[in-house]
Write a protein that holds these residues in place. Structure first.
Motif, short mmCIF file in Angstrom:
data_model
loop_
_atom_site.label_atom_id
_atom_site.label_comp_id
_atom_site.label_asym_id
_atom_site.label_seq_id
_atom_site.Cartn_x
_atom_site.Cartn_y
_atom_site.Cartn_z
N ARG A 112 -5.38 -7.48 5.24
CA ARG A 112 -6.36 -8.49 5.01
C ARG A 112 -7.17 -8.60 4.39
O ARG A 112 -7.25 -9.46 3.37
N LEU A 132 5.71 -1.06 2.22
CA LEU A 132 4.18 -0.95 2.04
C LEU A 132 4.15 -2.36 2.70
O LEU A 132 4.28 -2.90 3.88
N HIS A 139 2.97 -5.17 10.00
CA HIS A 139 0.99 -5.64 10.09
C HIS A 139 0.89 -6.12 8.78
O HIS A 139 -0.20 -6.82 8.99
N ARG A 140 1.64 -6.11 7.43
CA ARG A 140 1.19 -6.86 6.61
C ARG A 140 1.95 -8.19 6.04
O ARG A 140 1.35 -8.97 5.33
N LEU A 163 -3.36 -0.48 -1.26
CA LEU A 163 -3.04 -0.42 0.04
C LEU A 163 -3.19 1.83 0.59
O LEU A 163 -3.95 1.89 1.60
N SER A 164 -2.32 1.87 -0.80
CA SER A 164 -2.73 3.53 -0.16
C SER A 164 -3.92 4.37 -1.03
O SER A 164 -4.69 5.53 -0.41
N ASN A 215 0.32 -11.13 6.18
CA ASN A 215 -0.92 -11.74 5.60
C ASN A 215 -0.32 -12.01 3.99
O ASN A 215 -0.54 -12.76 3.46
N GLY A 273 -6.21 2.13 -0.09
CA GLY A 273 -6.67 2.93 1.49
C GLY A 273 -7.75 1.30 1.76
O GLY A 273 -8.00 1.35 2.95
N LYS A 274 -7.22 -0.29 1.49
CA LYS A 274 -7.69 -1.27 2.08
C LYS A 274 -6.96 -1.02 3.17
O LYS A 274 -5.77 -1.22 2.72
N SER A 275 -7.57 -2.28 3.88
CA SER A 275 -6.74 -3.30 4.86
C SER A 275 -5.40 -3.85 4.46
O SER A 275 -6.05 -4.95 3.14
#
Lengths: 305, 306
Positions: free
Chosen positions: A220, A252, A257-258, A212-213, A261, A216-218
């Motif tokens: 989803r 994270l 928002h995570r 993610l960091s 998912n 840099g993936k989203s």
């Protein structure tokens, strides 16, 4: 000090040519989740091997972002894991036992494992003398025992910082497995001069910080990555059993928002029948009991050939 | 080189934080908050209006700063696009949806383009002080007297031009010195927007008394998602929706929540992105129990809980 050209910590062992290993009840994949429960100091002393923060202290954004995990993210992550019956194997900065014992108590109440991630995530092992590294290890082992009653079976070096003494010292202190080597999807013996040590797969590729960091993936996209990784290991595990670890950081994965998912991922993985939902300690114990001698014998025979 | 022995000593290893700015507190243990009219989620949109000077030489690295050899018209003019074109697209979308924004503005930009301040004031939007300009980030090695003078000047300008009290402070790139909270509180600032460690306001201690830190979003900043992490526009929309869905659901058992969105007009104000922003905001405002408010209004409602 002369530097090594290769670590010398393990033998070459192609996946296609090695002894088969199995998990309890014929599981194809041993699945474990390793939350990093961490404390980052606002104004730590400087280690010549690495600056703790890029900017002069206080480096408010990265510091406060990490603090979010303890204040808000941890609880969301914990509730989702509990819902799907996944016990955490906590990679613990042991100063959390003093700073935020409420979080340690919540993990203990769910029968989670604690293993070492050093004292603080802002104190690095780089350039420690052997005596200093021993003192740090003794502090960690004693703190985990005093605070949780658990033995320190596993090790992930603080912020993945090492000396070349690290693995030899771990065997002396009775640590059974390390999460610091990323060369395999199965546990593997670690070559040390004395004692026994194995690596248990703790994946950087599945690590939320990396995906993610750093990549840099989203959120989803991360969900798709985790499911695809699981699907492949589940398929391969029919042939030779595998390990899948999801290393997490509450700051994270515990963001609003995570978390939904991530819940979807746990629902998906735990919904398969040939999955052993377990902990690092239990994977290591099973491997030592059923596979270690056999694997070492095969590796030794290869060296002779 | 070896480590000094005190590298293994930890004088602040005790319960709570390793500093005195705020109390250790888990979100799940806090009293439930109620918003006006029983709203479940307060929607706090922050719009950032900033000036990146052509000759900027910031003391610490600034994302989106001049990066090419002088004169870097590429970066200067692209940032300035937001203040001339992008923000007017954002005004239209927010006006259409009935959203009032807090505007974090550099005081030097307010002086350069006074028309912008007129637009903010005419909408009854809130002004948050965002420092002098993006070439002057506050930082840990900053002289305290110099910083105090800077803060005083910024607030005098913004208060004079807006006619507002200007209660909120956002440091350029959210970067502070150890003194920043004390210095802004001494000038009457009631809330900070720099610390990204919570979903709700919490008390923040300064030499001039207790103020609050507001949950200004770092994760859902358009520049962070679209520029730094290079996500697609659809992924940006998905993240805003996912965030809202979680907070909206949590509000049932945990009390009122805050959905914070941070907009940089040179990013989301681009022609190809503005309808994606509208899609996400329409999704949010399309739910019952969403209260669009400024930072100061949200803080007042929060403090009014007793």
């Amino acid at each position: 000090m002369a530097m090594l050209r290769e670590p010398g910590l393990y033998d070459y062992s192609p996946m296609s040519e090695r002894p088969k290993i199995t998990w309890p009840n014929g599981a194809r994949v041993a699945f474990w989740v390793a939350p990093n429960i961490e404390f980052y100091e606002l104004d730590p002393p400087l280690n010549p091997g690495r600056r703790a923060w890029p900017k002069p202290h206080p480096d408010v954004v990265p510091h406060s972002h990490r603090d979010y995990g303890n204040r808000a993210g941890f609880w969301r992550m914990m509730e989702v894991m509990a819902k799907y019956g996944v016990r955490g194997s906590v990679s613990l900065n042991v100063a959390m036992c003093q700073h935020h014992p409420e979080i340690i108590e919540a993990c203990s109440a769910l029968d989670w494992e604690f293993f070492s991630h050093g004292v603080y995530n802002t104190r690095y092992t780089y350039t420690m003398t052997e005596a200093q590294e021993r003192a740090m290890m003794e502090d960690v082992i004693k703190t985990i025992k005093d605070c949780t009653g658990q033995d320190t079976d596993g090790w992930l070096a603080p912020a993945l910082s090492y000396t070349t003494n690290t693995f030899e010292l771990l065997t002396e202190y009775g640590v059974k497995y390390t999460c610091d080597l990323f060369h395999d999807d199965q546990p593997q013996p670690v070559n040390t001069k004395s004692g026994k040590l194995i690596s248990v797969p703790y994946s950087l590729e599945m690590n939320d910080t990396v995906v993610l960091s750093m990549m840099g993936k989203s959120s989803r996209h991360y969900t798709e990555i985790l499911k695809a990784n699981f699907d492949q290991l589940y398929e391969e595990g029919a042939e030779n059993s595998q390990v899948m670890c999801i290393p997490l950081h509450p700051f994270l994965i515990g963001q609003p928002h995570r978390i939904g998912n991530f819940a979807e991922v746990l629902e998906y993985i735990t919904g398969h029948d040939k999955v052993w939902v377990t902990t690092g300690r239990e994977i290591a114990a099973h491997y030592y009991e059923h596979h270690y001698d056999n694997v070492v014998a095969a590796l030794t025979a290869n060296r002779g050939s | 080189m070896s480590l000094p022995e005190d590298y293994l000593q930890y004088p602040k290893r005790g319960h709570g934080m390793d500093h005195d700015r705020y109390t250790w507190s888990m979100l799940k243990d806090r009293p439930k908050v109620t918003w006006p009219n029983g709203a479940r989620v307060a929607l706090w949109v922050v719009t950032q209006l900033q000036w990146f000077p052509l000759d900027m030489k910031p003391a610490v690295p600034v994302p989106a700063a001049m990066a090419r050899p002088y004169p870097d018209y590429w970066n200067y003019t692209l940032r300035d696009y937001g203040n001339r074109v992008g923000v007017y697209r954002i005004f239209k979308v927010l006006d259409k949806l009935g959203i009032r924004s807090s505007v974090a503005i550099n005081s030097a930009l307010a002086e350069m383009y006074p028309y912008l301040m007129q637009q903010i004031v005419a909408r009854d939007w809130e002004v948050i002080a965002n420092g002098l300009d993006m070439g002057h980030p506050h930082h840990g090695d900053m002289d305290s007297g110099e910083e105090a003078a800077l803060i005083k000047g910024v607030l005098e300008t913004l208060r004079g031009m807006s006619g507002q009290k200007v209660r909120g402070w956002l440091s350029p790139i959210r970067s502070e010195s150890m003194n920043t909270p004390d210095l802004v509180a001494a000038e009457g600032i009631e809330y900070l927007c720099d610390w990204a460690n919570d979903d709700m306001p919490y008390p923040f201690e300064t030499a001039s008394g207790s103020i609050h830190n507001m949950p200004h979003t770092m994760e859902l900043d358009d520049q962070q998602i679209l520029i730094a992490l290079r996500h697609t526009e659809q992924e940006y929309v998905d993240q805003l929706k996912d965030q809202f869905d979680c907070l909206y659901a949590e509000s049932v058992n945990s009390g009122g929540r805050i959905m914070a969105i941070n907009l940089n007009p040179w990013v989301t104000g681009q022609a190809y992105r503005i309808k994606k922003l509208e899609e996400a905001l329409s999704y949010i405002t399309g739910h019952d129990g969403v209260w669009s408010a400024t930072g100061g209004e949200i803080l007042d409602a929060f403090k009014g809980q007793g």
